[in-house]
Design a protein around this motif. Structure first.
Motif, mmCIF file in Angstrom:
data_model
loop_
_atom_site.group_PDB
_atom_site.id
_atom_site.type_symbol
_atom_site.label_atom_id
_atom_site.label_comp_id
_atom_site.label_asym_id
_atom_site.label_seq_id
_atom_site.Cartn_x
_atom_site.Cartn_y
_atom_site.Cartn_z
ATOM 1 N N SER A 15 -1.654 105.748 72.983
ATOM 2 C CA SER A 15 -0.844 106.384 71.944
ATOM 3 C C SER A 15 -0.027 105.347 71.178
ATOM 4 O O SER A 15 0.620 104.480 71.785
ATOM 5 N N ASN A 16 -0.045 105.432 69.847
ATOM 6 C CA ASN A 16 0.816 104.560 69.033
ATOM 7 C C ASN A 16 1.992 105.343 68.447
ATOM 8 O O ASN A 16 2.587 104.941 67.443
ATOM 9 N N LYS A 17 2.314 106.457 69.087
ATOM 10 C CA LYS A 17 3.402 107.320 68.595
ATOM 11 C C LYS A 17 4.727 106.566 68.503
ATOM 12 O O LYS A 17 5.444 106.654 67.494
ATOM 13 N N LYS A 18 5.053 105.807 69.544
ATOM 14 C CA LYS A 18 6.318 105.065 69.550
ATOM 15 C C LYS A 18 6.356 104.050 68.411
ATOM 16 O O LYS A 18 7.371 103.906 67.719
ATOM 17 N N LEU A 19 5.243 103.354 68.192
ATOM 18 C CA LEU A 19 5.171 102.375 67.110
ATOM 19 C C LEU A 19 5.426 103.026 65.761
ATOM 20 O O LEU A 19 6.265 102.551 64.974
ATOM 21 N N LEU A 20 4.725 104.117 65.484
ATOM 22 C CA LEU A 20 4.860 104.757 64.166
ATOM 23 C C LEU A 20 6.254 105.327 63.959
ATOM 24 O O LEU A 20 6.771 105.322 62.834
ATOM 25 N N GLU A 21 6.873 105.819 65.040
ATOM 26 C CA GLU A 21 8.240 106.329 64.920
ATOM 27 C C GLU A 21 9.210 105.213 64.580
ATOM 28 O O GLU A 21 10.164 105.410 63.821
ATOM 29 N N ARG A 22 8.982 104.016 65.130
ATOM 30 C CA ARG A 22 9.910 102.894 64.931
ATOM 31 C C ARG A 22 9.668 102.149 63.627
ATOM 32 O O ARG A 22 10.614 101.740 62.960
ATOM 33 N N ILE A 23 8.417 101.959 63.247
ATOM 34 C CA ILE A 23 8.128 101.094 62.100
ATOM 35 C C ILE A 23 8.259 101.835 60.769
ATOM 36 O O ILE A 23 8.456 101.216 59.726
ATOM 37 N N GLY A 24 8.136 103.154 60.827
ATOM 38 C CA GLY A 24 8.315 103.916 59.590
ATOM 39 C C GLY A 24 7.183 103.763 58.597
ATOM 40 O O GLY A 24 7.393 103.684 57.389
ATOM 41 N N GLY A 25 5.964 103.726 59.089
ATOM 42 C CA GLY A 25 4.799 103.638 58.213
ATOM 43 C C GLY A 25 4.173 102.255 58.220
ATOM 44 O O GLY A 25 4.871 101.251 58.102
ATOM 45 N N PHE A 26 2.847 102.221 58.397
ATOM 46 C CA PHE A 26 2.127 100.956 58.382
ATOM 47 C C PHE A 26 0.687 101.229 57.982
ATOM 48 O O PHE A 26 0.075 102.177 58.475
ATOM 49 N N GLN A 27 0.151 100.412 57.104
ATOM 50 C CA GLN A 27 -1.217 100.588 56.628
ATOM 51 C C GLN A 27 -2.150 99.654 57.374
ATOM 52 O O GLN A 27 -2.123 98.444 57.179
ATOM 53 N N PHE A 28 -2.977 100.220 58.268
ATOM 54 C CA PHE A 28 -3.955 99.417 58.981
ATOM 55 C C PHE A 28 -5.147 99.108 58.076
ATOM 56 O O PHE A 28 -5.522 99.928 57.229
ATOM 57 N N THR A 29 -5.745 97.944 58.252
ATOM 58 C CA THR A 29 -6.936 97.569 57.500
ATOM 59 C C THR A 29 -8.095 98.467 57.913
ATOM 60 O O THR A 29 -8.354 98.620 59.111
ATOM 61 N N PRO A 30 -8.804 99.085 56.962
ATOM 62 C CA PRO A 30 -9.964 99.915 57.329
ATOM 63 C C PRO A 30 -10.949 99.112 58.180
ATOM 64 O O PRO A 30 -11.188 97.925 57.931
ATOM 65 N N PHE A 31 -11.517 99.767 59.184
ATOM 66 C CA PHE A 31 -12.323 99.077 60.189
ATOM 67 C C PHE A 31 -13.496 98.305 59.578
ATOM 68 O O PHE A 31 -13.716 97.123 59.884
ATOM 69 N N GLU A 32 -14.244 98.946 58.688
ATOM 70 C CA GLU A 32 -15.410 98.267 58.108
ATOM 71 C C GLU A 32 -14.989 97.095 57.226
ATOM 72 O O GLU A 32 -15.696 96.079 57.170
ATOM 73 N N GLN A 33 -13.862 97.219 56.562
ATOM 74 C CA GLN A 33 -13.350 96.110 55.755
ATOM 75 C C GLN A 33 -13.010 94.911 56.647
ATOM 76 O O GLN A 33 -13.331 93.765 56.323
ATOM 77 N N ALA A 34 -12.361 95.191 57.772
ATOM 78 C CA ALA A 34 -12.013 94.122 58.712
ATOM 79 C C ALA A 34 -13.277 93.472 59.281
ATOM 80 O O ALA A 34 -13.344 92.250 59.437
ATOM 81 N N LEU A 35 -14.292 94.294 59.585
ATOM 82 C CA LEU A 35 -15.551 93.744 60.093
ATOM 83 C C LEU A 35 -16.208 92.835 59.066
ATOM 84 O O LEU A 35 -16.746 91.778 59.416
ATOM 85 N N ASP A 36 -16.193 93.229 57.814
ATOM 86 C CA ASP A 36 -16.748 92.370 56.759
ATOM 87 C C ASP A 36 -16.061 91.012 56.746
ATOM 88 O O ASP A 36 -16.699 89.970 56.580
ATOM 89 N N ILE A 37 -14.741 91.011 56.938
ATOM 90 C CA ILE A 37 -13.961 89.769 56.932
ATOM 91 C C ILE A 37 -14.379 88.866 58.087
ATOM 92 O O ILE A 37 -14.602 87.659 57.913
ATOM 93 N N ILE A 38 -14.505 89.450 59.293
ATOM 94 C CA ILE A 38 -14.812 88.588 60.442
ATOM 95 C C ILE A 38 -16.260 88.101 60.426
ATOM 96 O O ILE A 38 -16.539 86.978 60.842
ATOM 97 N N VAL A 39 -17.179 88.931 59.927
ATOM 98 C CA VAL A 39 -18.574 88.486 59.849
ATOM 99 C C VAL A 39 -18.696 87.340 58.848
ATOM 100 O O VAL A 39 -19.359 86.327 59.119
ATOM 101 N N LYS A 40 -18.035 87.470 57.717
ATOM 102 C CA LYS A 40 -18.047 86.398 56.717
ATOM 103 C C LYS A 40 -17.454 85.119 57.308
ATOM 104 O O LYS A 40 -18.004 84.021 57.149
ATOM 105 N N TRP A 41 -16.325 85.264 58.033
ATOM 106 C CA TRP A 41 -15.701 84.090 58.654
ATOM 107 C C TRP A 41 -16.638 83.468 59.679
ATOM 108 O O TRP A 41 -16.801 82.246 59.726
ATOM 109 N N PHE A 42 -17.260 84.285 60.509
ATOM 110 C CA PHE A 42 -18.128 83.776 61.570
ATOM 111 C C PHE A 42 -19.317 83.015 60.995
ATOM 112 O O PHE A 42 -19.651 81.914 61.461
#
Length: 326
Positions: free
Chosen positions: A286-313
């Motif tokens: 659960s990331n409930k505690k994190l979201l309550e404390r940070i007040g909103g956070f935009q995670f990188t979409p999974f496929e976008q992040a995968l594109d980044i790491i494949v390109k880097w690799f």
């Protein structure tokens, strides 16, 4: 007043991600470098943290006001099972030295990095911060998990006895550039990226172990780095906090593999070897505690992040940690 932030394990997956965020986010922004900050990314070449004298020497050299403690002896399943005592003892030594010297050198704040393997093997899901010590960890992670649990115990003891501002983060499955892409010892995403890359390069089938059905929560290392920076500046509770995407963002290994095939551009034969074990089906946190404390956070979409790491690799294949001899 100027702040000096010392990052131990600075050349690893999360250390490199912190360096990337600090260097690319706008100066003075929420996750960017502040005008009064100096960041030091220490590696094993700067000192052996198992040695109290070398740890003290590192702190005396840089005089950190804040520490993000990422250094650890880590390894895959086989190494964890074969070297339980080594993983227990080395990590206890590393952690004890860093925490003790942070105290004696009057460090303002220390954040240590734990792992979801600290949680009990038999536990009610989802995992949350109150369940760390409610039962023994899985036998395969016995040494590493107990050493990491002790950090939480020590954080509380240092706060109660000396008033130290020590805390810890518990990330879920991390992936990103500078990960360990060794075929024998890597975690699931970097291992699959490497296997798929080689299958495309060699014109061979891409065969994935297991059924592809297990579910996991993955956090991109650049997102995790931002959350560490948030903790550094805004989180002052001794209680640990899970850093993760939400339970609703679990993805199956099949979905992960499909996304990797697309990112790599693999067009050959692709299948699952269902005779191989899947491992644990799911272990949601659960990331409930994190979201309550940070007040909103935009995670990188999974496929976008995968594109980044494949390109880097692909661009860094000759220098990436792939198990090849240098």
């Amino acid at each position: 007043m100027s702040n000096v932030i010392l990052v131990t394990g600075g050349s690893g997956l999360v250390g490199k991600a912190l360096q990337h965020v600090i260097e690319t986010e706008p100066v003075g922004s929420r996750f960017g470098k502040q005008p009064n900050e100096t960041w030091i990314f220490a590696t094993s070449a700067d000192g052996d943290l198992r040695d109290p004298a070398q740890t003290l020497k590192l702190f005396e050299k840089y005089k950190p006001t804040h520490v993000i403690h990422l250094a650890a002896l880590v390894g895959g399943l086989f190494k964890n099972m074969k070297y339980k005592l080594t993983f227990l003892r080395d990590n206890i030594l590393i952690n004890d030295n860093v925490l003790h010297v942070s105290h004696t050198q009057k460090t303002t704040k220390l954040i240590s990095c734990l792992s979801t393997c600290v949680f009990p093997d038999k536990v009610e899901y989802p995992l949350d911060e109150d369940k760390i010590h409610s039962g023994p960890p899985h036998e395969s992670n016995f040494g590493y998990a107990h050493a990491k649990r002790m950090v939480d115990v020590q954080n509380h003891a240092y706060k109660e006895e000396f008033g130290c501002n020590f805390t810890s983060a518990i990330p879920t499955n991390i992936f990103g550039p500078y990960d360990n892409y060794d075929l024998e010892d890597a975690h699931v995403i970097p291992a699959l990226v490497h296997k798929c890359y080689l299958a495309k390069k060699n014109g061979t089938p891409f065969i994935v172990s297991g059924t592809g059905k297990p579910l996991r929560q993955f956090i991109f290392s650049w997102d995790l780095a931002k959350l560490f920076i948030w903790m550094l500046r805004e989180y002052d509770d001794v209680e640990p906090i899970i850093l993760s995407v939400g339970e609703d963002e679990e993805v199956s290994i099949k979905e992960v593999t499909d996304a990797i095939v697309k990112a790599v551009g693999f067009e050959g034969e692709y299948s699952f070897d269902t005779s191989r074990a899947d491992g644990q089906f799911r272990k949601p946190a659960s990331n409930k505690k994190l979201l309550e404390r940070i007040g909103g956070f935009q995670f990188t979409p999974f496929e976008q992040a995968l594109d980044i790491i494949v390109k880097w690799f692909v661009e860094n294949y000759d220098t990436a940690r792939t198990g090849k001899k240098a």
